[in-house]
Design an enzyme around this catalytic site. Structure first.
Site, PDB file in Angstrom:
ATOM      1  N   ASP A  31      75.299  -0.386  72.184  1.00 13.04           N
ATOM      2  CA  ASP A  31      74.711   0.509  71.186  1.00 13.04           C
ATOM      3  C   ASP A  31      73.310   0.026  70.789  1.00 13.04           C
ATOM      4  O   ASP A  31      73.015  -1.160  70.828  1.00 13.04           O
ATOM      5  CB  ASP A  31      75.629   0.534  69.964  1.00 13.04           C
ATOM      6  CG  ASP A  31      75.196   1.536  68.915  1.00 13.04           C
ATOM      7  OD1 ASP A  31      75.199   2.736  69.212  1.00 13.04           O
ATOM      8  OD2 ASP A  31      74.849   1.113  67.796  1.00 13.04           O
ATOM      9  N   GLU A  40      71.912   1.964  75.267  1.00 12.76           N
ATOM     10  CA  GLU A  40      71.438   3.166  74.598  1.00 12.76           C
ATOM     11  C   GLU A  40      70.004   2.955  74.127  1.00 12.76           C
ATOM     12  O   GLU A  40      69.757   2.198  73.202  1.00 12.76           O
ATOM     13  CB  GLU A  40      72.325   3.508  73.395  1.00 12.76           C
ATOM     14  CG  GLU A  40      71.846   4.744  72.642  1.00 12.76           C
ATOM     15  CD  GLU A  40      72.399   4.838  71.219  1.00 12.76           C
ATOM     16  OE1 GLU A  40      72.632   5.960  70.753  1.00 12.76           O
ATOM     17  OE2 GLU A  40      72.600   3.777  70.592  1.00 12.76           O
TER      18      GLU A  40
END
Length: 621
Positions: free
Chosen positions: A333, A362
């Site tokens: 993330d 990400e």
């Protein structure tokens, strides 16, 4: 008598002091393994006054290299060397104060379940199913509310609350996911998020080594992974290196003053979210610092990867979960928010230990110059290199939706121009085939809303996703047209409950009961498409060739030595003829093709018709 009382008081004081010294609260990682490529291990020990003790180990093949104290006297960091000759077993750690042992701890070294090279990461042959566990299926109603946790109620009518989905719900529906054609599952984080509210998503972690009991137990997490492997599927672990939840157990007593960035009582300092600063030749140090060190949110403290103890802690935590769950990948993330030297060290530590593994980061930018910066093998202007092999393809996702919605650049009025040029940007990536492509996810509007509830365009988007280069990822419910219209960027509604995941649901996406005709049609279409993809390696490893859009059409080919696949996307409302002469460099000598959905044979020698607002996938014969 006074002497007896005095002696008793001294004994009681000594007992209290000893108890304070010897209370150990955390030893992390919880265990380790023999036979690791990297023989080094750093233990975090947390306990009352543990920093005042000296640890001693007497175990064959295991030696203490160094002991470090934290800024807090309640922490010790023990650097251990595990020799190749070390055997699995219980390592006794004696904590001494002077000559006296005040505590002993039994630390387990395990045998690895498989060699590191046997860990196979996800790749372009896979199709990834993204799921928010709290919103997918409730398989165990007994863990909906757990005593002692701060958010202690279920309210399915509240979009921002907990709804009760869990690991057992995922296990119960593995066959549905597999039958749909998916080969990998990415659940959002399922570690403890002991926050007062809005933590159902899992990104406010308060213990890196504890499964949130509202999802289930560690044994159930292991069961999920094992049953996926039995089905030939891979489990992808969603991890957060950048931040934690503000109720993390260490927040009341940090190991070091710089364990997190801008620690309390420093006033809240948020990230500026200026992701361009890593490549910007003119970026100020002020902006760079805010980008890396600012908190992601007021309840999400920013972990400091520049602190070497924090860096080791996070690297080891990733390895611990890979080994414990026998993972098939890690999704990272908010990649790029952390210190980039730390990110390099983290990613390379993982890939050095597991050479065939996969990590996807990400980087939410629609600029491929920004996203490509992080992929391993990229030659950057500043010399930066890392070991992240996969990037989430936000640029191509945006181009796909814009093209389908007719949002082309003013200088071009030809449909599909943005998509065509978006794919043409692949030259900036060292390995485009390892990009993770998606049409929507848990942080953006549902695809059906993005495409203005147009079923035909939705099928076209899913066709492109399933046949172009890269690794397709599909958000749960996209296959049944789940929708958050008209509530733009309402996270709780985007992550609505999958129908049929709760025993009182009237509709059931798993069985099809209660779904309307459009939902059933899209679900069946995607199922057929993904299962065809699974059995046709040309989509995973074939070369890609596309032709400039014309007459409302976009045509591309996937080819290898065994097979050629032609994909035709038609934005026109009416049936459109395709003159195949322009594709002679590929179709020369070919006369027929088979529609992989209908089984119909099509003559491609001269021209053929494509229905309006549709996509054809053709196997060239």
């Amino acid at each position: 008598m006074k002497m007896i009382k005095l002696f008793s008081s001294l004994m009681l004081a000594n007992l209290i002091c000893t108890t304070a010294v010897t209370q150990i609260n955390h030893v992390e990682p919880l265990n380790w393994w023999v036979g690791m490529k990297n023989p080094n291990l750093q233990l975090l020990i947390n306990g009352n006054n543990i920093g005042e003790t000296t640890p001693v180990i007497n175990y064959p093949g295991v030696t203490i290299k160094k002991v470090s104290k934290g800024d807090s006297k309640n922490y010790l960091f023990i650097d251990i060397l595990i020799a190749k000759t070390a055997k699995p077993g219980i390592v006794g750690i004696s904590f001494k104060k002077g000559a006296k042992e005040v505590y002993s701890y039994r630390y387990q070294l395990k045998k690895r379940e498989q060699d590191a090279a046997a860990f196979k990461g996800f790749n372009s042959s896979d199709a990834v199913f993204l799921v928010v566990p709290d919103r997918f299926a409730n398989g165990d109603y007994t863990n909906d509310v757990v005593e002692g946790l701060k958010e202690n109620k279920i309210d399915r009518n509240f979009a921002g609350g907990r709804h009760g989905g869990d690991i057992r719900g995922l296990i119960n529906h593995l066959d549905y996911i597999k039958d749909m054609g998916f080969t990998a599952i990415w659940p959002t984080p399922m570690l403890e998020n002991d926050m007062e509210r809005y933590s159902y998503h899992g990104y406010s972690i308060t213990n890196h080594y504890k499964v949130d009991p509202r999802y289930g137990t560690l044994d159930e997490y292991k069961e999920l992974s094992a049953k996926m492997r039995q089905r030939g599927m891979k489990l992808i672990f969603d991890e957060v290196l950048n931040h934690t939840g503000s109720n993390y157990w260490w927040m009341k007593d940090l190991p070091f003053k710089d364990w997190i960035n801008f620690p309390p009582p420093h006033p809240y300092t948020g990230s500026n979210h200026r992701r361009t600063v890593n490549q910007d030749l003119y970026a100020s140090d002020y902006d760079k610092k805010l980008w890396v060190e600012g908190w992601f949110d007021k309840t999400m403290p920013d972990m400091n990867g520049k602190n070497p103890f924090m860096a080791n802690y996070l690297i080891q935590n990733t390895i611990w979960w890979i080994e414990t769950l026998q993972l098939g990948g890690v999704r990272q993330d908010t990649y790029g928010y952390s210190d980039k030297t730390f990110l390099k060290n983290w990613s390379c530590a993982i890939m050095n230990e597991y050479p065939n593994f996969s990590i996807v980061g990400e980087e939410w930018s629609t600029n491929p110059l920004i996203t490509s910066y992080w992929q391993s093998g990229k030659k950057n202007h500043d010399g930066y290199t890392g070991c992240l092999n996969t990037i989430m393809d936000f640029p191509l996702q945006a181009a796909l939706v814009q093209s389908l919605n007719g949002e082309e650049a003013e200088s071009y009025h030809t449909p599909f121009t943005r998509l065509y040029e978006g794919l043409a940007n692949d030259f900036v990536y060292p390995n485009p085939n390892q990009m993770l492509l998606f049409v929507d996810n848990h942080d953006m509007d549902r695809l059906f809303m993005q495409l203005k509830q147009d079923v035909a365009l939705t099928k076209m988007a899913l066709t492109y996703l399933s046949t172009t280069r890269g690794i397709p990822q599909i958000f749960y419910g996209t296959e049944i047209l789940m929708d958050n219209t008209p509530h733009h960027k309402n996270d709780g509604l985007i992550r609505s409950d999958f129908p049929g995941g709760w025993k009182d649901d009237k509709a059931n996406g798993f069985t099809g009961e209660g779904l309307n005709a459009n939902q059933q049609s899209v679900q069946a279409y995607l199922k057929q498409l993904l299962n065809w993809r699974k059995n046709n390696p040309v989509i995973a490893n074939g070369q890609t060739m596309h032709f400039a859009p014309f007459d409302g059409l976009y045509v591309y080919f996937r080819c290898n030595k065994e097979k050629t696949v032609m994909v035709v996307m038609n934005k026109n409302e009416k049936e459109t003829n395709v003159d195949t002469k322009r594709f002679a460099e590929i179709l020369k000598g070919k006369s027929s093709a088979v529609n992989i959905i209908t089984g119909e044979t099509i003559d491609v020698a001269n021209s053929f018709a494509v229905p309006g607002k549709s996509a054809l996938v053709l196997e060239i014969k």
